[in-house]
Design a protein around this motif. Structure first.
Motif, PDB file in Angstrom:
ATOM      1  N   GLY A 176      -9.532   1.255 -18.355  1.00  0.00           N
ATOM      2  CA  GLY A 176      -9.655   0.616 -19.650  1.00  0.00           C
ATOM      3  C   GLY A 176     -10.179  -0.801 -19.497  1.00  0.00           C
ATOM      4  N   ASP A 177      -9.789  -1.678 -20.417  1.00  0.00           N
ATOM      5  CA  ASP A 177     -10.281  -3.057 -20.407  1.00  0.00           C
ATOM      6  C   ASP A 177      -9.298  -4.053 -19.800  1.00  0.00           C
ATOM      7  OD1 ASP A 177     -12.670  -2.346 -21.668  1.00  0.00           O
ATOM      8  OD2 ASP A 177     -11.768  -2.556 -23.665  1.00  0.00           O
ATOM      9  N   GLU A 178      -8.057  -3.640 -19.575  1.00  0.00           N
ATOM     10  CA  GLU A 178      -7.029  -4.614 -19.203  1.00  0.00           C
ATOM     11  C   GLU A 178      -6.366  -4.356 -17.855  1.00  0.00           C
ATOM     12  OE1 GLU A 178      -4.253  -4.777 -22.383  1.00  0.00           O
ATOM     13  OE2 GLU A 178      -5.700  -5.553 -23.839  1.00  0.00           O
ATOM     14  N   LEU A 179      -6.734  -3.256 -17.171  1.00  0.00           N
ATOM     15  CA  LEU A 179      -6.054  -2.902 -15.925  1.00  0.00           C
ATOM     16  C   LEU A 179      -7.059  -2.719 -14.789  1.00  0.00           C
ATOM     17  CD1 LEU A 179      -3.590  -0.220 -17.333  1.00  0.00           C
ATOM     18  CD2 LEU A 179      -3.069  -2.626 -16.839  1.00  0.00           C
ATOM     19  N   THR A 180      -6.587  -2.965 -13.579  1.00  0.00           N
ATOM     20  CA  THR A 180      -7.367  -2.782 -12.357  1.00  0.00           C
ATOM     21  C   THR A 180      -6.544  -1.979 -11.366  1.00  0.00           C
ATOM     22  OG1 THR A 180      -8.325  -4.982 -12.666  1.00  0.00           O
ATOM     23  CG2 THR A 180      -8.634  -3.945 -10.530  1.00  0.00           C
ATOM     24  N   ALA A 181      -7.150  -0.939 -10.795  1.00  0.00           N
ATOM     25  CA  ALA A 181      -6.499  -0.150  -9.747  1.00  0.00           C
ATOM     26  C   ALA A 181      -7.124  -0.496  -8.400  1.00  0.00           C
ATOM     27  CB  ALA A 181      -6.635   1.337 -10.034  1.00  0.00           C
ATOM     28  N   ARG A 182      -6.280  -0.673  -7.398  1.00  0.00           N
ATOM     29  CA  ARG A 182      -6.729  -1.059  -6.053  1.00  0.00           C
ATOM     30  C   ARG A 182      -6.250  -0.005  -5.054  1.00  0.00           C
ATOM     31  NH1 ARG A 182      -7.266  -6.693  -5.173  1.00  0.00           N
ATOM     32  NH2 ARG A 182      -5.766  -6.643  -3.456  1.00  0.00           N
ATOM     33  N   PHE A 183      -7.203   0.535  -4.279  1.00  0.00           N
ATOM     34  CA  PHE A 183      -6.927   1.619  -3.342  1.00  0.00           C
ATOM     35  C   PHE A 183      -7.247   1.163  -1.920  1.00  0.00           C
ATOM     36  CE2 PHE A 183      -7.643   3.497  -7.425  1.00  0.00           C
ATOM     37  CZ  PHE A 183      -6.759   4.559  -7.492  1.00  0.00           C
ATOM     38  N   PRO A 184      -6.233   1.056  -1.045  1.00  0.00           N
ATOM     39  CA  PRO A 184      -6.498   0.672   0.338  1.00  0.00           C
ATOM     40  C   PRO A 184      -7.554   1.567   0.980  1.00  0.00           C
ATOM     41  CG  PRO A 184      -4.153   0.620  -0.105  1.00  0.00           C
ATOM     42  CD  PRO A 184      -4.797   1.228  -1.315  1.00  0.00           C
ATOM     43  N   LEU A 185      -8.466   0.950   1.722  1.00  0.00           N
ATOM     44  CA  LEU A 185      -9.610   1.673   2.272  1.00  0.00           C
ATOM     45  C   LEU A 185      -9.365   2.243   3.666  1.00  0.00           C
ATOM     46  CD1 LEU A 185     -12.544  -0.657   1.166  1.00  0.00           C
ATOM     47  CD2 LEU A 185     -12.176   1.715   0.456  1.00  0.00           C
ATOM     48  N   GLN A 186      -8.371   1.717   4.385  1.00  0.00           N
ATOM     49  CA  GLN A 186      -8.155   2.190   5.743  1.00  0.00           C
ATOM     50  C   GLN A 186      -6.855   2.985   5.841  1.00  0.00           C
ATOM     51  OE1 GLN A 186      -9.046  -1.886   7.585  1.00  0.00           O
ATOM     52  NE2 GLN A 186      -9.841  -0.481   9.128  1.00  0.00           N
ATOM     53  N   PRO A 187      -6.878   4.095   6.565  1.00  0.00           N
ATOM     54  CA  PRO A 187      -5.672   4.916   6.702  1.00  0.00           C
ATOM     55  C   PRO A 187      -4.531   4.140   7.347  1.00  0.00           C
ATOM     56  CG  PRO A 187      -7.620   6.051   7.552  1.00  0.00           C
ATOM     57  CD  PRO A 187      -8.023   4.638   7.319  1.00  0.00           C
ATOM     58  N   GLY A 188      -3.323   4.600   7.087  1.00  0.00           N
ATOM     59  CA  GLY A 188      -2.148   3.979   7.677  1.00  0.00           C
ATOM     60  C   GLY A 188      -0.911   4.773   7.343  1.00  0.00           C
ATOM     61  N   ASP A 189       0.201   4.362   7.903  1.00  0.00           N
ATOM     62  CA  ASP A 189       1.475   4.989   7.611  1.00  0.00           C
ATOM     63  C   ASP A 189       1.838   4.752   6.146  1.00  0.00           C
ATOM     64  OD1 ASP A 189       4.228   6.059   8.461  1.00  0.00           O
ATOM     65  OD2 ASP A 189       4.700   4.085   7.612  1.00  0.00           O
ATOM     66  N   VAL A 190       2.206   5.833   5.451  1.00  0.00           N
ATOM     67  CA  VAL A 190       2.447   5.744   4.015  1.00  0.00           C
ATOM     68  C   VAL A 190       3.517   4.715   3.685  1.00  0.00           C
ATOM     69  CG1 VAL A 190       3.334   7.010   2.013  1.00  0.00           C
ATOM     70  CG2 VAL A 190       1.607   8.053   3.490  1.00  0.00           C
ATOM     71  N   GLU A 191       4.629   4.748   4.412  1.00  0.00           N
ATOM     72  CA  GLU A 191       5.714   3.823   4.103  1.00  0.00           C
ATOM     73  C   GLU A 191       5.329   2.382   4.403  1.00  0.00           C
ATOM     74  OE1 GLU A 191       8.372   4.427   2.355  1.00  0.00           O
ATOM     75  OE2 GLU A 191       7.535   6.439   2.163  1.00  0.00           O
ATOM     76  N   SER A 192       4.558   2.157   5.458  1.00  0.00           N
ATOM     77  CA  SER A 192       4.105   0.807   5.773  1.00  0.00           C
ATOM     78  C   SER A 192       3.165   0.283   4.695  1.00  0.00           C
ATOM     79  CB  SER A 192       3.409   0.785   7.130  1.00  0.00           C
ATOM     80  OG  SER A 192       4.314   1.094   8.168  1.00  0.00           O
ATOM     81  N   ILE A 193       2.262   1.155   4.231  1.00  0.00           N
ATOM     82  CA  ILE A 193       1.351   0.752   3.160  1.00  0.00           C
ATOM     83  C   ILE A 193       2.131   0.444   1.892  1.00  0.00           C
ATOM     84  CG2 ILE A 193      -0.546   1.501   1.670  1.00  0.00           C
ATOM     85  CD1 ILE A 193      -1.472   0.966   4.490  1.00  0.00           C
ATOM     86  N   ARG A 194       3.121   1.286   1.584  1.00  0.00           N
ATOM     87  CA  ARG A 194       3.927   1.044   0.377  1.00  0.00           C
ATOM     88  C   ARG A 194       4.665  -0.294   0.475  1.00  0.00           C
ATOM     89  NH1 ARG A 194       6.345   5.450   0.263  1.00  0.00           N
ATOM     90  NH2 ARG A 194       5.210   6.500  -1.413  1.00  0.00           N
ATOM     91  N   ARG A 195       5.244  -0.571   1.619  1.00  0.00           N
ATOM     92  CA  ARG A 195       5.948  -1.850   1.782  1.00  0.00           C
ATOM     93  C   ARG A 195       4.975  -3.018   1.622  1.00  0.00           C
ATOM     94  NH1 ARG A 195       8.666   1.003   5.912  1.00  0.00           N
ATOM     95  NH2 ARG A 195       7.283   0.088   7.497  1.00  0.00           N
ATOM     96  N   GLY A 196       3.764  -2.853   2.147  1.00  0.00           N
ATOM     97  CA  GLY A 196       2.770  -3.903   2.009  1.00  0.00           C
ATOM     98  C   GLY A 196       2.387  -4.140   0.560  1.00  0.00           C
TER      99      GLY A 196
END
Length: 296
Positions: free
Chosen positions: A45-65
């Motif tokens: 939409g006009d008011e939100l931005t989604a950001r997707f990490p580009l490099q693979p990693g451990d799911v829980e580590s990425i979530r904590r980050g």
């Protein structure tokens, strides 16, 4: 940009949004052209931005980050005279995308790499005011932690050496090596750590009508060397505005030279690593090194 980089398509984002945030199903999804090196960016939409990490990693580590980045963004929100993105939601893996992802508010404006304010003293004053606002936030007793920029310059010797070796076909290495030999010995600032943005490069600075209008990528907001945000003086400003920023901040010689050293360290990596995959970042590094050499 990275050998193991993930592919994120608009179709994948559409599926993730529809499944996990059904209230946004009617909002269009659009890819955002970006010089960023860490995330793929999409508008919802006009008011939100989604950001997707580009490099693979451990799911829980990425979530904590991502949770840590959101916490930093919440801490910074409303603390400077310039707007910053605010966290909205955290998405989960799905639709073929293997990692958590984040949603934050969208900020209008043009990044400084597209609308260059480098000759503007007024913009330099804006930038100095931003840095002052960041420094005014209490560290609450925290100090720099981690191995990135903002701690001990000598901890980056191995990385700078790697950059020098990989840049031999791109840059005149001899004066750059001499510069680092001097920079690495600069002592820590006696005043201790302050709160910093940590990555004030052109792609993270929004400009409107030639003035600073907002700051992006605030997840690294935290305590560090007071000189760290002075990388912006070298990444963003020409000689006269750079002098104006220094005068407005009242930066002493040690702080100023350490800021130059952090800009040098960052730029040495940008030139060779992104020369083929992100030419704008590589050009930024070259321009910053040229400014540093001219002033040294």
């Amino acid at each position: 940009m990275h050998a193991d980089q993930l592919t994120v398509t608009p179709e994948t984002v559409r599926a993730l949004v529809d499944e996990q945030f059904p209230g946004w199903r009617e909002l269009p999804v659009r890819r955002v052209a970006s010089q960023g090196t860490v995330n793929a960016i999409f508008r919802i939409g006009d008011e939100l931005t989604a950001r997707f990490p580009l490099q693979p990693g451990d799911v829980e580590s990425i979530r904590r980050g991502l949770e840590s980045e959101a916490e930093a963004a919440r801490e910074l929100a409303g603390r400077t005279r310039y707007p910053t993105p605010e966290p909205v939601a955290l998405g989960e893996p799905g639709a073929g995308y293997p990692l958590p992802w984040s949603v934050q508010t969208w900020l209008p404006g043009v990044v400084a790499s597209d609308e260059d304010p480098g000759d503007s003293v007024a913009f330099a004053h804006d930038l100095a005011d931003l840095i002052s606002d960041l420094r005014a936030v209490s560290t609450r007793g925290r100090t720099f932690a981690g191995d990135g920029r903002g701690g001990d310059l000598r901890a980056h010797d191995a990385w700078v050496e790697t950059c020098l070796r990989n840049s031999e076909h791109l840059l005149d290495i001899r004066p750059l090596r001499r510069l680092w030999d001097t920079m690495r010995d600069l002592p820590r600032h006696p005043a201790g750590d302050v709160m910093t943005h940590g990555d004030l490069i052109p792609g993270n600075v929004l400009v409107s009508a030639g003035r600073l209008s907002g700051i992006l990528d605030v997840g690294g907001f935290g305590p560090a060397d007071p000189a760290l945000d002075l990388v912006s003086a070298w990444h963003l400003l020409e000689t006269v505005p750079r002098r104006a920023l220094r005068e407005r901040l009242g930066s002493g010689d040690l702080e100023w030279e350490r800021g130059k050293a952090w800009a040098f360290q960052q730029s040495m990596g940008a030139v060779w690593y992104y020369v083929d995959t992100n030419p704008a970042m590589s050009r930024m590094g070259r321009r910053t090194l040229d400014r540093i050499l001219a002033a040294s």
